[in-house]
Each structure stands twice: as C-alpha cells, then as structure tokens.
Design a protein around this motif. Structure first.
Motif, PDB file in Angstrom:
ATOM      1  N   GLN A 236       0.829  -1.210   0.000  1.00 40.41           N
ATOM      2  CA  GLN A 236       0.000   0.000   0.000  1.00 40.41           C
ATOM      3  C   GLN A 236       0.862   1.258   0.000  1.00 40.41           C
ATOM      4  O   GLN A 236       0.505   2.272  -0.610  1.00 40.41           O
ATOM      5  N   ALA A 237       2.033   1.198   0.642  1.00 40.45           N
ATOM      6  CA  ALA A 237       2.964   2.326   0.601  1.00 40.45           C
ATOM      7  C   ALA A 237       3.473   2.551  -0.818  1.00 40.45           C
ATOM      8  O   ALA A 237       3.664   3.694  -1.255  1.00 40.45           O
TER       9      ALA A 237
ATOM     10  N   THR B 154       6.192   4.702  -5.351  1.00 40.02           N
ATOM     11  CA  THR B 154       7.594   4.323  -5.202  1.00 40.02           C
ATOM     12  C   THR B 154       7.675   2.817  -4.946  1.00 40.02           C
ATOM     13  O   THR B 154       7.104   2.319  -3.974  1.00 40.02           O
ATOM     14  N   ARG B 155       8.411   2.095  -5.806  1.00 38.82           N
ATOM     15  CA  ARG B 155       8.512   0.644  -5.677  1.00 38.82           C
ATOM     16  C   ARG B 155       9.378   0.268  -4.474  1.00 38.82           C
ATOM     17  O   ARG B 155      10.338   0.957  -4.128  1.00 38.82           O
ATOM     18  N   ARG B 156       9.026  -0.869  -3.884  1.00 41.73           N
ATOM     19  CA  ARG B 156       9.750  -1.364  -2.713  1.00 41.73           C
ATOM     20  C   ARG B 156      11.220  -1.612  -3.037  1.00 41.73           C
ATOM     21  O   ARG B 156      12.109  -1.230  -2.254  1.00 41.73           O
ATOM     22  N   ASP B 157      11.482  -2.210  -4.140  1.00 41.50           N
ATOM     23  CA  ASP B 157      12.866  -2.547  -4.496  1.00 41.50           C
ATOM     24  C   ASP B 157      13.725  -1.310  -4.711  1.00 41.50           C
ATOM     25  O   ASP B 157      14.952  -1.376  -4.610  1.00 41.50           O
TER      26      ASP B 157
ATOM     27  N   VAL C 237      15.549   9.733  -0.342  1.00 44.21           N
ATOM     28  CA  VAL C 237      14.502   9.435  -1.331  1.00 44.21           C
ATOM     29  C   VAL C 237      13.460  10.539  -1.372  1.00 44.21           C
ATOM     30  O   VAL C 237      12.971  10.931  -2.447  1.00 44.21           O
ATOM     31  N   PHE C 238      13.110  11.078  -0.198  1.00 45.93           N
ATOM     32  CA  PHE C 238      12.098  12.136  -0.115  1.00 45.93           C
ATOM     33  C   PHE C 238      12.699  13.361   0.592  1.00 45.93           C
ATOM     34  O   PHE C 238      12.371  13.662   1.740  1.00 45.93           O
ATOM     35  N   PRO C 239      13.575  14.104  -0.062  1.00 49.66           N
ATOM     36  CA  PRO C 239      14.208  15.270   0.584  1.00 49.66           C
ATOM     37  C   PRO C 239      13.198  16.343   0.969  1.00 49.66           C
ATOM     38  O   PRO C 239      13.430  17.116   1.897  1.00 49.66           O
TER      39      PRO C 239
END
Length: 739
Positions: free
Chosen positions: A277-278, A284-287, A297-299
């Motif tokens: 769900q995230a 954004t893919r888990r891998d 990843v999220f500045p």
C-alpha cells in the motif's frame, strides 16, 4: 592537610608515589567533608611536589544528569521493547519493575489495577505485580491490597486521577483512609501515577521510598509519567482488536494485506520495510527504496511537520500521531509513528478527500449556524483583512438605516455606540482581536438609531481565526432589547410600590394586633365586675328569687363566663408571635409528655388511648409549640364518638426544609366543606350544649404554625375521624420578644 581533613587516607600515598617515582599524576578526588569534586594534578620538582586542583562540581553534576537521562531513555526503550515482545502487558510490566525501581531510586515498585466488582458494582483496586529492594517487606500477599474499596481511600484515588498523580511524604498525610492503607509498610515517601486508556482509569503505578522522606522532582515525574502513558497505551492496544495490528512486527504477509501504508526505518532512518500500500500511495517501488535513507529518497519531507514528529518519537520513545500535507504528491496523510529499540514503524493513510469534505462541511456549518443564530436580528459581517463591514436588513427594520445610502465601516459602527458605552465596547473588541484564545463575544450597550434616539441592544459575535490564530472575520448579530429594558424598569418601579405597600400593611397589622391586645385586656375588668355583682345578688337575695329569677342569674353568669373565655382566647390569639417568640431547641418528646400530663384526667375519664411516635428535637418557640399540641390533643379528646373510647395517634416525618406532623383521631370527623372554615376565629361547627369552647383553638394553632413558617390543614369525613397535619420550617429565623 587543613583544607582536606578527610584526605589523609588517600592523598599522602599519591603524593609519596609522585615524589618517589618523579612522575606526574592527574586524578579526580571527592571530599566528603566539603562535599565537592576536584580535578587534581601532582608534579614532582626535586625535593618538592606541586599540586594543582580545581572544583569540578558543575561538570560532575552535568555528567550525572546526562547519565541519569540516558538511563531513563534506556529504561523506556527496554520497557517499550518488552511491551512489543511480550503478549501480556502485565508480564512485561512485571519484568520491568526492578529496572524502574533502580532508575527512580525506589525501594518498592508496584501496580494496582482498577476493577468493578460484578456482584456489587463497587470500584476496587488490587495489587497485581510488585518489586522490592533487599530488606524491604513484600506487600503483594497482603489481603488488604486485593479488592480494596475506593470508599476507604477515595480522596487519594481522586487526587491520583484528577491531579495526574500523588507525590507526598507519609508523615504529612492527613487523609485517614490513606494513612491506614499504608500503615505498617515502612513507607517514608510515595509517588503514585495514574494509568489511563483513553479517559478510563485502569489503575496506578506506585513508587515507595522506605528510607528517606522526599518529594520526587519534576524531571523524575516526567520520566515515570512516560512509563505510565506507555503502559496505558499497551493496555489499550491489548483491549482493542484494532490495536493488535502488530505495530512493531514486520511480517510481510500481514503488513502487505492491510489497507494502510506502512514502512519501517532504523534509528538512522534507513528504510527496512515498505509495504504494498505504501508503494501505491507514494508511487515508489519497494525494491527502489529498501536500504536507502528516507530523507534521501524524499528530501522534501524535511520541510514538513512529520519530520520533527519522527525524530520526537525516537527521542522520547513515545508513539506520535499527526496529519501532514506532502506537496509533491498533493495529498494529505494521517500518520501514526511507533518507536522501538531498533527504530521506527510508521502507518499512514491517504485522507485527502476526507479532509477536503470535512473542510467544506465545516465552512458550510459555520455559515449556517451563524446565519441561523442571527436571522431575526441585525446581522453584521466584518472582513478584517479587507476592512469591509456588511450590514443586514435588520439594521433597517430595527434601527431605520437606509442601507442603499449608508456605507458602514467598523469606525462608523463604533461611533453610533452611546458615549457612555463606547470606550468599554471598543476596548473589548480590541482585546478579542489580540487574544487568540477568545472567540465568542457578547456585549450589551445603547446603539443610536437613524433618528438619533438610542436602542438597548445585545450584540453577539464570533471571531474567526486562521491557522496562525489571526482574526480574519467577525460575524455577529444585534438584538433590540429596548422593550425588554423598559419592561424591566416598570417591574422595578412596581416592586418599589409593592414594598411600600407591604410596609404600610405591616404597620397596620401591628396596630390592629396592639388594639386587640389592649381591648381584650381592658374588657375583662367590667366582666369581672358583672360576675361579682351577680354572685352577690344570688348570695344575698337567693331566698327572694323564684326558680325563673335564679335561672336568669345562671344565664347571665354563664354568658359572662363564656364572654370572659372568648376575651382570654382573643388575648391569647393576639399574643401569638408577640411574646415567647425566641427560637430554641425544643425536645418534642418532653413537650408532648407535658401535654398528656395536663390532660391526664380527661384521658382517664374517657379511657383514651394515646399513641406517640418517638419525636424529634426541633428549633421553635417552646410556649407556642406546647399550646399547639395542647389544642390539637384536647380537640381529639373532646370531639370523640359517644360510646367509643378515643384513640389519638401522633406521628411525624421530615424533608430537607420542613418537619411534618400529624395528629390523627377516631372521633366524629368534619365535613370536607368546613376543612378551611374551622381555622377562622370564632368558628364553631357544634352548639355549646354539645361541645364547649370559644371557636378560637384552631385559629390559634394556625397562627402558631404560620409564625413558624409552616402551614396547617385537616383531612376528614363525617363519622370517620380527623387527621390534623401541620409543618414547621427547619430554618427558623430569630425573632426578638415583643411585649
């Protein structure tokens, strides 16, 4: 060693070693006598040594504070870890009590759980777990600590619940129940902190110091309250199925099946888990994210409030909740962050549509409520930022303003307020503008109509603020109170007139009572003279009078006697409330006994049965009370059925304000149509040939009762006996005797 008298044990050896080895030495030294720490350096110099030292108390105190804070945070982390690890919160608590006791420097740590007995509904507490230091007596097996009623220690429990805890020294405790509760337990000082799930009180964690009388510091209490809060959260999680979502477990199958987004990071914010769900909500893919730093990843996330929330959760080891807006995705998220020893677990859900709908509903409701509340009044709406004031049609219908010609402003509105009210109202408006805590405004003042006259108005308003607590809008409504104020003034004038008339009536009544007293007193003298001459006439001329003459003399004498009795009763009636009006404690048992003694002969002659309930002690005038019971008992004995023995029953009851009494008999009874008439003066329902009396007895009873703030009445039917009932006010005013 004059400066360090206690240093003889340690310092000489060190100095000797430096002197012999000719090698310098540095060390820290604590002087118990002085109570200070020193940083000392010893340097050799041939046949001498030099010693340099400085006070390091502040450094040591800081080190101790840091160490204590570290121990506290570590304790919270270890406790939270146990709460996550163990299936039973009570087991996790039991394993942590010793750790709490060491950090809090307590001799006994325990948990009392609150419950309600099913059979009685009684609130009780029971000790569930306990840890004690060496040499301290265990109390968990004490039967007094199981199912202990709130009734015995109610004030202590109330303080724990309402004041957020109890922090006290046992020798200073005044509550008897608590003192008995802790007696014999060696306790010197006690700290009790409540555990809540939501608003429900679940029990309290207790910390006992059995060696020292002390008050726990705010810093210690804050640390221990965190433990109580975390325990409450753990209990709440175990109680609710939704709380069993395994917030601290990272099992892929379960986390991937939930509807919320979920991710986990370590203490460096390296992402260790990212559920399905995230992936969907963040695109954004888990891998692509596992093993990377969250802020890399999220500045953009460093600029929003959740950034601080995550750090706060790890630092304080407390779960955190918030709603936050993430601009790159243009979405609102509801976030719940749960700390653990290894890092942080975060649940989040997309609430964008919910927030949008909630805001629209909120704006709509605010507008509807404001308009509905003000619809029948003069509505006004002030746009603070644009300084624009809107007046509704009520300003025309109520105050005569032409809204097509009048362009209102805030300054114009204030200028129309009466000069006597203007400064006060303007200052109040300014206070509401500057005080962010104030929203609902209310004032009454005089407002000028278009024609120059003034109306009394009640002005209500709501100050609406933005997220920065700045007033952006004020919506209000004026109600015209002119007619109401005029009516209030007329009522005040009427009350003044009524008070004046009441005083006049009181004066008139006092004069009438005085007249009755004087008249009845003066009338007795001629009656005594008439009776005396009739007796002389009968004595001297008895042999000359025939039977008819003797009969006439008897009639005259009997009439004079009855007239004298009427005058005496009238005199007694006028005296009620004037003499012997002092209020005192009156034992009605003794008073009724006196009354029965006065009627002993009549009771014996008529074979009467008198039944008296155990009577109370009241505050009243003793003489009038004796006369009241005398008259009622005498009537009950007098008006009995012929051929039947009288039965009289005297009973009572009470409420918050009055004593209530009843005198019940089995006599001839009274027709219901005369139930009020019999209490008037000179009222008789029977001829004097059948029953003697002047008709004043019940009138006197009524006046006595009314003088005592009560009322009197009768329940009766012909031939079925009577029940005379009356009340006496408990709160008796003191009245001075009047002769």
């Amino acid at each position: 060693f004059p400066p360090f008298p206690d240093a003889k044990v340690k310092l000489p050896d060190i100095y000797r070693e430096v002197f012999e080895t000719q090698q310098s030495k540095s060390f820290e030294y604590y002087s118990p006598v002085i109570g200070s720490w020193f940083d000392m350096s010893v340097y050799p110099s041939g046949n001498e040594i030099s010693v340099y030292f400085k006070n390091i108390d502040e450094r040591k105190y800081t080190q101790e504070k840091i160490l204590q804070k570290t121990r506290q945070l570590d304790t919270i982390a270890r406790f939270n870890s146990l709460l996550i690890k163990e299936d039973d919160w009570l087991q996790a608590l039991d394993q942590s009590l010793e750790l709490f006791g060491e950090v809090a420097d307590a001799d006994r740590v325990y948990f009392f759980e609150h419950s309600v007995l099913e059979a009685t509904g009684q609130n009780v507490i029971s000790m569930k777990v306990e840890w004690v230091s060496e040499g301290t007596i265990r109390e968990i097996d004490n039967p007094n600590h199981q199912n202990h009623s709130f009734d015995d220690i109610g004030s202590f429990i109330n303080r724990v619940i309402e004041e957020g805890g109890f922090n006290g020294i046992i020798s200073e405790i005044e509550e008897k129940g608590l003192a008995e509760f802790v007696s014999g337990q060696q306790i010197k000082s006690i700290l009790a902190l409540p555990v809540f799930t939501g608003k429900e009180f679940r029990g309290f964690i207790g910390f006992d110091d059995c060696t020292t009388e002390r008050i726990w510091t705010e810093e210690e209490i804050t640390f221990l309250k965190t433990i109580a809060i975390n325990l409450g959260s753990a209990i709440e999680n175990e109680d609710a199925e939704e709380a069993l979502q395994k917030a601290f477990e990272e099992k892929n199958a379960i986390l991937d099946s939930i509807g919320d987004g979920f991710f986990a990071v370590d203490k460096d914010f390296t992402i260790t888990y990212w559920n399905r769900q995230a992936e969907i909500m963040s695109h954004t893919r888990r891998d692509d994210i596992i093993g990377k730093n969250l802020w890399t990843v999220f500045p953009e996330g460093k600029d929003i409030s959740s950034y601080e929330l995550y750090h706060k959760a790890i630092e304080k080891q407390e779960k955190q909740h918030c709603e936050d807006f993430f601009a790159p995705l243009d979405k609102w998220f509801e976030i719940s962050a749960y700390p653990s020893e290894s890092g942080l677990s975060v649940f989040f859900k997309d609430v964008t549509e919910r927030n949008k709908a909630r805001r629209e509903i909120q704006v709509s409701n605010e507008r509807f409520i404001k308009v509905s509340d003000a619809s029948k009044d003069a509505i006004w709406d002030f746009d603070v930022q644009n300084e624009n004031l809107f007046w509704g049609k009520g300003f025309n219908s109520l105050f005569g303003y032409d809204l097509d010609k009048t362009k209102p402003t805030l300054g114009f509105l204030i200028s129309r307020i009466h000069p006597g009210d203007r400064e006060r109202v303007a200052q109040n408006i300014e206070n509401y503008m500057s005080d962010a805590s104030k929203t609902d405004w209310f004032e009454e003042y005089k407002f000028q109509r278009e024609n120059g006259s003034y109306a009394y108005v009640m002005d209500r308003a709501v100050f609406i603020r933005n997220k920065n607590k700045e007033v952006t809008r004020v919506v209000g409504a004026m109600t015209d109170l002119t007619r109401q104020k005029e009516f209030e003034e007329s009522l005040k004038q009427l009350n003044i007139e009524l008070e004046q008339r009441a005083k006049q009536l009181a004066t008139s009544n006092a004069e009438l009572e005085q007249f009755a007293f004087v008249a009845s007193h003066d009338l007795q003298e001629p009656l005594r003279m008439i009776t005396g001459f009739l007796a002389q006439l009968e004595k001297k001329y008895d042999h000359l009078l025939d039977d008819k003459g003797k009969k006439y003399i008897h009639f005259a004498t009997d009439g004079a006697r009855r007239m004298r009795q009427i005058i005496l009763d009238l005199l007694e009636y006028s005296r009620v409330g004037r003499i012997d009006s002092e209020r005192e404690r009156v034992d009605l048992n003794a008073l009724v006994e006196d009354t029965l003694s006065l009627n002993r002969k009549l009771i014996s002659e008529r074979n009467a049965k008198i039944q008296v309930q155990e009577m109370p002690v009241i505050k009243a005038s003793k003489g009038p009370m004796r006369q009241l019971f005398q008259n009622l008992v005498n009537n009950a004995l007098k008006y009995h059925k012929k051929g039947s023995a009288p039965v009289v029953d005297i009973s009572w009851s009470e409420d918050d304000d009055f004593w209530h009494f009843e005198v019940r008999d089995n006599g001839i009874g009274i027709n219901a149509q005369y139930s009020q008439k019999i209490f008037n003066i000179f009222q008789r329902l029977h001829g004097k040939e059948d029953y003697s009396g002047s008709g004043m007895g019940l009138a006197i009873c009524k006046k006595i009762v009314e003088e005592h703030g009560g009322s009197i009445g009768v329940k009766s039917e012909d031939g079925k006996g009577s029940t005379f009932y009356f009340s006496i006010e408990k709160n008796q005013r003191e009245i001075a005797n009047v002769e």
